[in-house]
Design a protein around this motif. Structure first.
Motif, PDB file in Angstrom:
ATOM      1  N   TYR A 164       0.828  -1.199   0.000  1.00  7.66           N
ATOM      2  CA  TYR A 164       0.000   0.000   0.000  1.00  7.66           C
ATOM      3  C   TYR A 164       0.870   1.261   0.000  1.00  7.66           C
ATOM      4  CZ  TYR A 164      -3.635  -3.316   1.425  1.00  7.66           C
ATOM      5  OH  TYR A 164      -4.498  -4.376   1.489  1.00  7.66           O
ATOM      6  N   LEU A 165       1.971   1.222   0.741  1.00  6.29           N
ATOM      7  CA  LEU A 165       2.882   2.362   0.760  1.00  6.29           C
ATOM      8  C   LEU A 165       3.492   2.592  -0.621  1.00  6.29           C
ATOM      9  CD1 LEU A 165       4.364   4.533   2.440  1.00  6.29           C
ATOM     10  CD2 LEU A 165       6.121   2.813   2.920  1.00  6.29           C
ATOM     11  N   LEU A 166       3.869   1.500  -1.291  1.00  7.06           N
ATOM     12  CA  LEU A 166       4.443   1.618  -2.640  1.00  7.06           C
ATOM     13  C   LEU A 166       3.412   2.180  -3.615  1.00  7.06           C
ATOM     14  CD1 LEU A 166       6.716   1.062  -4.683  1.00  7.06           C
ATOM     15  CD2 LEU A 166       5.814  -1.269  -4.912  1.00  7.06           C
ATOM     16  N   VAL A 167       2.189   1.663  -3.555  1.00  9.83           N
ATOM     17  CA  VAL A 167       1.128   2.157  -4.442  1.00  9.83           C
ATOM     18  C   VAL A 167       0.853   3.631  -4.167  1.00  9.83           C
ATOM     19  CG1 VAL A 167      -1.337   1.982  -4.939  1.00  9.83           C
ATOM     20  CG2 VAL A 167       0.072  -0.088  -4.855  1.00  9.83           C
ATOM     21  N   GLU A 168       0.807   4.012  -2.901  1.00  9.59           N
ATOM     22  CA  GLU A 168       0.584   5.407  -2.545  1.00  9.59           C
ATOM     23  C   GLU A 168       1.661   6.304  -3.160  1.00  9.59           C
ATOM     24  OE1 GLU A 168       0.473   8.229   1.481  1.00  9.59           O
ATOM     25  OE2 GLU A 168       0.880   6.074   1.634  1.00  9.59           O
ATOM     26  N   ALA A 169       2.926   5.872  -3.049  1.00 15.64           N
ATOM     27  CA  ALA A 169       4.030   6.668  -3.595  1.00 15.64           C
ATOM     28  C   ALA A 169       3.949   6.756  -5.112  1.00 15.64           C
ATOM     29  CB  ALA A 169       5.361   6.058  -3.171  1.00 15.64           C
ATOM     30  N   MET A 170       3.561   5.657  -5.774  1.00  8.99           N
ATOM     31  CA  MET A 170       3.479   5.664  -7.227  1.00  8.99           C
ATOM     32  C   MET A 170       2.324   6.533  -7.720  1.00  8.99           C
ATOM     33  SD  MET A 170       4.505   1.695  -8.107  1.00  8.99           S
ATOM     34  CE  MET A 170       4.608   1.950  -9.878  1.00  8.99           C
ATOM     35  N   ILE A 171       1.220   6.551  -6.972  1.00  5.85           N
ATOM     36  CA  ILE A 171       0.116   7.443  -7.338  1.00  5.85           C
ATOM     37  C   ILE A 171       0.567   8.899  -7.226  1.00  5.85           C
ATOM     38  CG2 ILE A 171      -2.158   8.286  -6.610  1.00  5.85           C
ATOM     39  CD1 ILE A 171      -2.817   5.367  -5.856  1.00  5.85           C
ATOM     40  N   ALA A 218       3.558   9.955  -7.561  1.00  5.98           N
ATOM     41  CA  ALA A 218       4.462  10.194  -8.685  1.00  5.98           C
ATOM     42  C   ALA A 218       3.677  10.458  -9.966  1.00  5.98           C
ATOM     43  CB  ALA A 218       5.398   9.005  -8.873  1.00  5.98           C
ATOM     44  N   GLY A 219       2.582   9.705 -10.161  1.00  5.08           N
ATOM     45  CA  GLY A 219       1.754   9.935 -11.335  1.00  5.08           C
ATOM     46  C   GLY A 219       1.171  11.332 -11.359  1.00  5.08           C
ATOM     47  N   ILE A 220       0.747  11.814 -10.192  1.00  3.59           N
ATOM     48  CA  ILE A 220       0.228  13.186 -10.101  1.00  3.59           C
ATOM     49  C   ILE A 220       1.331  14.187 -10.420  1.00  3.59           C
ATOM     50  CG2 ILE A 220      -0.746  14.899  -8.511  1.00  3.59           C
ATOM     51  CD1 ILE A 220      -2.043  12.482  -7.032  1.00  3.59           C
ATOM     52  N   LEU A 221       2.536  13.941  -9.903  1.00  5.99           N
ATOM     53  CA  LEU A 221       3.672  14.811 -10.185  1.00  5.99           C
ATOM     54  C   LEU A 221       3.952  14.877 -11.687  1.00  5.99           C
ATOM     55  CD1 LEU A 221       6.125  16.486  -9.118  1.00  5.99           C
ATOM     56  CD2 LEU A 221       7.396  14.325  -9.078  1.00  5.99           C
ATOM     57  N   LEU A 222       3.722  13.758 -12.378  1.00  6.39           N
ATOM     58  CA  LEU A 222       3.964  13.701 -13.819  1.00  6.39           C
ATOM     59  C   LEU A 222       2.804  14.259 -14.640  1.00  6.39           C
ATOM     60  CD1 LEU A 222       5.623  10.157 -14.006  1.00  6.39           C
ATOM     61  CD2 LEU A 222       6.757  12.384 -14.035  1.00  6.39           C
ATOM     62  N   GLY A 223       1.739  14.703 -13.962  1.00  7.26           N
ATOM     63  CA  GLY A 223       0.663  15.385 -14.667  1.00  7.26           C
ATOM     64  C   GLY A 223      -0.623  14.603 -14.832  1.00  7.26           C
ATOM     65  N   LEU A 224      -0.724  13.439 -14.230  1.00  8.51           N
ATOM     66  CA  LEU A 224      -1.949  12.650 -14.360  1.00  8.51           C
ATOM     67  C   LEU A 224      -2.957  13.022 -13.276  1.00  8.51           C
ATOM     68  CD1 LEU A 224      -0.357   9.129 -14.957  1.00  8.51           C
ATOM     69  CD2 LEU A 224      -1.543  10.521 -16.660  1.00  8.51           C
ATOM     70  N   PRO A 225      -4.242  12.976 -13.581  1.00  7.98           N
ATOM     71  CA  PRO A 225      -5.250  13.149 -12.531  1.00  7.98           C
ATOM     72  C   PRO A 225      -5.140  12.012 -11.515  1.00  7.98           C
ATOM     73  CG  PRO A 225      -6.230  13.343 -14.715  1.00  7.98           C
ATOM     74  CD  PRO A 225      -4.846  12.818 -14.918  1.00  7.98           C
ATOM     75  N   ARG A 226      -5.455  12.305 -10.268  1.00 10.21           N
ATOM     76  CA  ARG A 226      -5.309  11.292  -9.217  1.00 10.21           C
ATOM     77  C   ARG A 226      -6.094  10.024  -9.530  1.00 10.21           C
ATOM     78  NH1 ARG A 226      -3.647  10.782  -4.070  1.00 10.21           N
ATOM     79  NH2 ARG A 226      -3.021  12.985  -3.991  1.00 10.21           N
ATOM     80  N   GLN A 227      -7.340  10.174  -9.998  1.00 10.17           N
ATOM     81  CA  GLN A 227      -8.157   9.000 -10.271  1.00 10.17           C
ATOM     82  C   GLN A 227      -7.531   8.128 -11.352  1.00 10.17           C
ATOM     83  OE1 GLN A 227     -12.211   9.920 -11.276  1.00 10.17           O
ATOM     84  NE2 GLN A 227     -12.813   7.785 -11.523  1.00 10.17           N
TER      85      GLN A 227
END
Length: 275
Positions: free
Chosen positions: A176-183, A185-194
């Motif tokens: 869960y911690l890894l998934v949280e960090a990757m999400i 990172a995705g937001i940092l790269l410009g993706l919507p959270r969902q």
């Protein structure tokens, strides 16, 4: 066979609900809780009978002890002398060896030590089962019957249970911690959270199924994604530069050591079961 879940907190409720989903009748299950309102809540939710600890000892064939490790001494001070030596004790108390129970129960009482995890909520738990000195193959089979409906089971020597606690008992939190960090990172790269959430969760599910069903070593599966001079190897290099592998090794050692500390703090009868 009647099972009493003694101490229906989070783990105890996981076991209770899993047994009901697996087809056990509510009449075959008892539950105890420290607070009366918690007992009423479980009765309303699952239809099982909430009883006191001594009634559970009298009526149940199997006692599934799911209290917090620090509460186990008080529980066994209350019921230990009243437990028949023929009654099976299944312990879900993290860190506590079967010797802890043997020191507080009648001579010859069979004890099974179990470590499961929270994916039991979706019938995808990993449960490790170990026999104490007086537990037989028949006792192990009873424990497996209880926990197989919750996911997968494996028998391990009790000397390995602290490592199991660190690896799979606590394991969901690491993912869960890894998934949280990757999400993030995705937001940092410009993706919507969902969108980031959907991408990572499905990727995690797919990767886990491939690991389970392909039979391939994780190194081989990783290499299949890693092209020369590509994006993946650039990311892997950064993970290695930041010591992710070493951090995981240290984290699991810390969890293993904490499990041993819990046993030592519990009191007499908690001699370490191997290394």
């Amino acid at each position: 066979m009647t099972v009493a879940v003694i101490g229906a907190g989070k783990i105890g409720e996981l076991v209770l609900s899993g047994l009901l989903r697996a087809g056990w009748s509510a009449s075959e299950l008892l539950v105890t809780a420290r607070r009366a309102e918690r007992g009423r809540e479980l009765t309303e939710r699952y239809g099982v009978r909430a009883v006191d600890n001594l009634t559970a000892v009298t009526e149940a064939d199997v006692l599934a002890v799911a209290v917090k490790p620090q509460d186990a001494t008080a529980l066994l001070d209350e019921i230990g002398a009243k437990v028949p030596a023929t009654k099976l004790i299944v312990s879900l108390c993290a860190g506590l060896p079967t010797s802890f129970f043997a020191a507080r129960l009648p001579e010859g009482a069979p004890v099974i030590r179990v470590m499961t995890n929270t994916p039991a909520l979706v019938d995808q738990a990993m449960t490790a089962i170990s026999a104490g000195p007086h537990a037989t193959g028949e006792h192990l089979a009873v424990a497996e019957e209880m926990f197989k409906p919750l996911g997968a089971t494996v028998r391990v020597p009790e000397s390995q249970q602290d490592a199991v606690t660190a690896l799979s008992g606590s394991g969901p939190a690491y993912f869960y911690l890894l998934v949280e960090a990757m999400i993030d990172a995705g937001i940092l790269l410009g993706l919507p959270r969902q969108v980031a959430h959907q991408l990572i969760v499905q990727t995690a599910i797919g990767s886990a199924v491939m690991l389970r069903d392909s039979g391939e070593h994780p190194v081989k599966l990783r290499e299949a994604v890693t092209s020369p001079a590509g994006t993946t190897i650039s990311a892997v290099r950064e993970l290695e530069n930041h010591g992710v592998r070493a951090a995981l090794l240290s984290a699991l050692e810390a969890a293993r050591d904490r499990a041993r500390e819990i046993a030592e703090q519990a009191g007499p009868g908690t001699a370490r079961q191997g290394t």
